[in-house]
Scaffold this active site. Sequence first.
Site, short mmCIF file in Angstrom:
data_model
loop_
_atom_site.label_atom_id
_atom_site.label_comp_id
_atom_site.label_asym_id
_atom_site.label_seq_id
_atom_site.Cartn_x
_atom_site.Cartn_y
_atom_site.Cartn_z
N GLY A 57 0.73 -1.20 -0.14
CA GLY A 57 -0.04 0.12 0.04
C GLY A 57 0.96 1.37 -0.06
O GLY A 57 0.74 2.45 0.68
N VAL A 95 -3.16 -7.25 -1.75
CA VAL A 95 -2.43 -8.22 -0.44
C VAL A 95 -3.67 -9.37 -0.09
O VAL A 95 -3.16 -10.34 0.75
CB VAL A 95 -2.17 -7.47 0.80
N ASN A 140 1.66 -2.22 5.38
CA ASN A 140 1.08 -1.03 5.72
C ASN A 140 -0.57 -0.78 4.97
O ASN A 140 -1.35 -0.36 5.37
CB ASN A 140 1.97 -0.01 5.09
N TYR A 142 -12.65 -3.11 11.39
CA TYR A 142 -11.41 -2.55 11.61
C TYR A 142 -10.50 -2.84 12.86
O TYR A 142 -9.41 -3.35 12.70
CB TYR A 142 -11.56 -1.00 11.30
#
Length: 248
Positions: A12, A64, A90, A155
């Site tokens: 990223g 990813v 990241n 998250y």
Amino acid sequence: MLLKDKVAIVTGGTRGIGRAIVLELAREGANVAFTYLRSQQEAESLCGEVEKLGRRALSLQIDVRDFQKAKELVEKVKEDFGRLDILVNNAGINKDKALMLMAKEDWQDVIDTNLTGTFNVSRNAIVTFLKQKSGDIINITSVSGIAGMGRQTNYAASKAGIIGFTKSLAKEVAAYNIRVNAVAPGFIETDMLSSLKDEYKDAIVKKIPLGRFGRAEDVTGVVKFLLSDAAGFITGQTIVVDGGLFIQ
Ligand code: NDP
């Protein structure tokens, strides 16, 4: 230069914190391969910026979430650069919603990108690190994974998972001279923050003891430290970079 001739992968890398990390590693002498999902133009211009610093750059459109692609990423970097010394996991996304409204897809996508993505690239890089008995992994987690945050169950779970992953892998590979650490940013001004409403942002800033949102460079300073010899006795740790928001 701290990282002269080392080779790093940053997932990223095209925007925000990842982009700043790519440039900081290049400034410190590393050749850098970075991944992205959609931002091809940004990837091309970042390659140019790294090359202007006198370093080699490689941008790869690699999701990813895909284990096989993560394997190809590590193989390609070793083929092109001849070695691999540093991995910065990241790449990350958020899809914030109250749990009662959260679709299964929003849960899964965030877990797959943030947590499984970290597994996918680390799992492929660790083989190289173990063979050469050296390597550094930095995982970008979040204060959300430590303190929790409303509307971020997906998250926060992914980022808490990264902290557990960091601690466990650090113990597993320490004997091979491999350090694994994490950085937990608070609110950092990137595209990720731009979805927040201004009133909410104003309310958050008032709660940050240092009185401002973070900048990507606030995170890269800590990444640089963790990769330096000064941090040679630090592994399995999560360093919080949040202006004091979640002082415990
Ligand atoms: P941005 O949204 O600015 O950038 C995200 C980067 O990840 C982009 O380069 C994007 O590529 C890439 N990416 C997203 N999904 C994938 C994928 N499936 N495969 C490969 N690359 C992907 O995010 P930030 O810079 O703000 O965040 C970076 C990290 O820091 C994340 O892990 C985030 O969770 C964490 N963090 C951020 C905070 C903040 O306040 N900004 C706070 C705490 C943690 P593309 O450009 O192609 O879309």
